[in-house]
Design an enzyme around this catalytic site. Structure first.
Site, PDB file in Angstrom:
ATOM      1  N   GLY A 185       0.721   8.995  -9.865  1.00 22.89           N
ATOM      2  CA  GLY A 185       1.500   9.294 -11.062  1.00 22.89           C
ATOM      3  C   GLY A 185       2.546  10.358 -10.805  1.00 22.89           C
ATOM      4  O   GLY A 185       2.980  10.581  -9.674  1.00 22.89           O
ATOM      5  N   THR A 211       4.394  14.142 -10.697  1.00 21.49           N
ATOM      6  CA  THR A 211       4.044  15.463 -10.169  1.00 21.49           C
ATOM      7  C   THR A 211       3.431  16.332 -11.257  1.00 21.49           C
ATOM      8  O   THR A 211       2.466  17.074 -11.011  1.00 21.49           O
ATOM      9  CB  THR A 211       5.294  16.142  -9.587  1.00 21.49           C
ATOM     10  OG1 THR A 211       5.856  15.300  -8.580  1.00 21.49           O
ATOM     11  CG2 THR A 211       4.949  17.485  -8.984  1.00 21.49           C
ATOM     12  N   GLY A 234      -0.020  15.201 -11.800  1.00 28.56           N
ATOM     13  CA  GLY A 234      -0.786  15.487 -10.597  1.00 28.56           C
ATOM     14  C   GLY A 234      -1.271  16.929 -10.554  1.00 28.56           C
ATOM     15  O   GLY A 234      -2.386  17.209 -10.101  1.00 28.56           O
ATOM     16  N   GLU A 248      -0.926  10.594  -4.983  1.00 30.87           N
ATOM     17  CA  GLU A 248       0.331   9.940  -4.614  1.00 30.87           C
ATOM     18  C   GLU A 248       1.306  10.176  -5.757  1.00 30.87           C
ATOM     19  O   GLU A 248       1.160   9.602  -6.845  1.00 30.87           O
ATOM     20  CB  GLU A 248       0.155   8.444  -4.388  1.00 30.87           C
ATOM     21  CG  GLU A 248       1.403   7.813  -3.786  1.00 30.87           C
ATOM     22  CD  GLU A 248       1.568   6.332  -4.107  1.00 30.87           C
ATOM     23  OE1 GLU A 248       2.661   5.801  -3.797  1.00 30.87           O
ATOM     24  OE2 GLU A 248       0.657   5.732  -4.680  1.00 30.87           O
ATOM     25  N   CYS A 308       7.887   5.326  -6.378  1.00 32.63           N
ATOM     26  CA  CYS A 308       7.672   6.724  -5.985  1.00 32.63           C
ATOM     27  C   CYS A 308       8.519   7.134  -4.790  1.00 32.63           C
ATOM     28  O   CYS A 308       8.840   8.315  -4.631  1.00 32.63           O
ATOM     29  CB  CYS A 308       6.197   6.971  -5.706  1.00 32.63           C
ATOM     30  SG  CYS A 308       5.492   5.893  -4.445  1.00 32.63           S
TER      31      CYS A 308
END
Length: 280
Positions: A186, A188, A191, A208, A242
């Site tokens: 997902g 940042t 994350g 990731e 991404c």
């Protein structure tokens, strides 16, 4: 979210049920059977959520999952074999070897931009490694989340592998639970929240995340190739990728040429304004 608590009780993993080679292979084959059997339903679900076409769903999601399973089935036996290691002199006489053990319960949190690949892909590896799995698909792709839950219910051992759907409250409960590994795909921003919640229980994470990925174009580049790739990859999956180059640094002497060729390639790929893109 009843299933959330069931997996966390750990009875299944502690029993050793998921560790044998035969069990791992059987579940991987069941997952392959499920993906193949429900391929049309899974593809339609992704289309409902993201308006993707069947070919894109197959190429970038379903086939990637199948290849991941095939790879694990091919190499799993060798991965599980003990690896002989050198024995330090002060520990001799003795024999040393490396024995790989599953971690336990793996929580997987998928993303919405590739809702099958980022959800089921890590599950494949977790099953191959002998773990139990709690999967939480993205609530932003609800049709796909329901289809994945059906896949689990019909083809996998629900004592060891469960799919739980829900919004933010379910995600928070998942990341704050005492699991043994969290795999998250997902943004940042999210994350950081996942890693912060996991740190409270000393749970390791595999993250990731999207990030900055500039494209640098200097005077040595092949402009035809560069413009074609910039158009294709910059807007693949509507730009929700991404590793997408989110900005371009181009030498001033090439700026006008690059812009012209980029526009030409975009018109070709997107059929001059059509909603349907070509991959050629």
């Amino acid at each position: 979210s009843r299933g959330l608590g069931d997996v966390y009780k750990r009875q299944c993993f502690d029993s050793g049920k998921t560790k044998p080679y035969t069990y791992r292979v059987a579940q991987l084959k069941q997952l392959m059977k499920g993906v193949t059997t429900l391929s049309s339903d899974l593809s339609q679900a992704v289309t409902q959520d993201l308006a993707k076409d069947d070919f894109s769903n197959w190429m970038f999601e379903l086939r990637m999952i199948e290849r991941e399973i095939e790879h694990c089935l091919k190499h799993l036996k060798s991965w599980m074999q003990d690896e002989v290691m050198d024995t330090p002199l002060f520990l001799g006489p003795a024999r040393s070897y490396l024995q790989r053990e599953p971690l336990g319960i793996v929580a997987v949190i998928g993303s919405w931009n590739y809702p099958l690949a980022t959800a089921i892909g890590p599950v494949v590896s977790a099953i191959a490694a002998g773990n139990c799995v709690m999967l939480k698909p993205s609530e932003m792709a609800p049709w796909t989340a329901r289809a994945v839950k059906t896949l689990f219910a019909r083809f996998l051992d629900l004592n060891a592998f469960q799919c739980v759907n829900g919004a933010v409250n379910v995600a928070i409960r998942t990341t704050s639970a005492p699991v043994d590994l969290i795999i998250f795909t997902g943004s940042t921003e999210k994350g950081k929240l996942v890693a912060g919640a996991a740190a409270k229980n000393l749970v390791p994470c595999v993250l990731e995340l999207g990030g900055k990925c500039p494209m640098v174009i200097d005077e040595s580049c092949d402009m035809e190739y560069t413009a074609k790739k910039a158009a294709a990859m910059g807007f693949l999956n509507s730009g929700q990728l991404c590793i997408r180059s989110d900005y371009v640094l181009v030498h001033h002497s090439l700026a006008e040429t690059f812009t012209t060729k980029l526009k030409a390639n975009m018109e070709r790929i997107y059929d001059n304004g059509s909603k349907k893109a070509t991959l050629g």
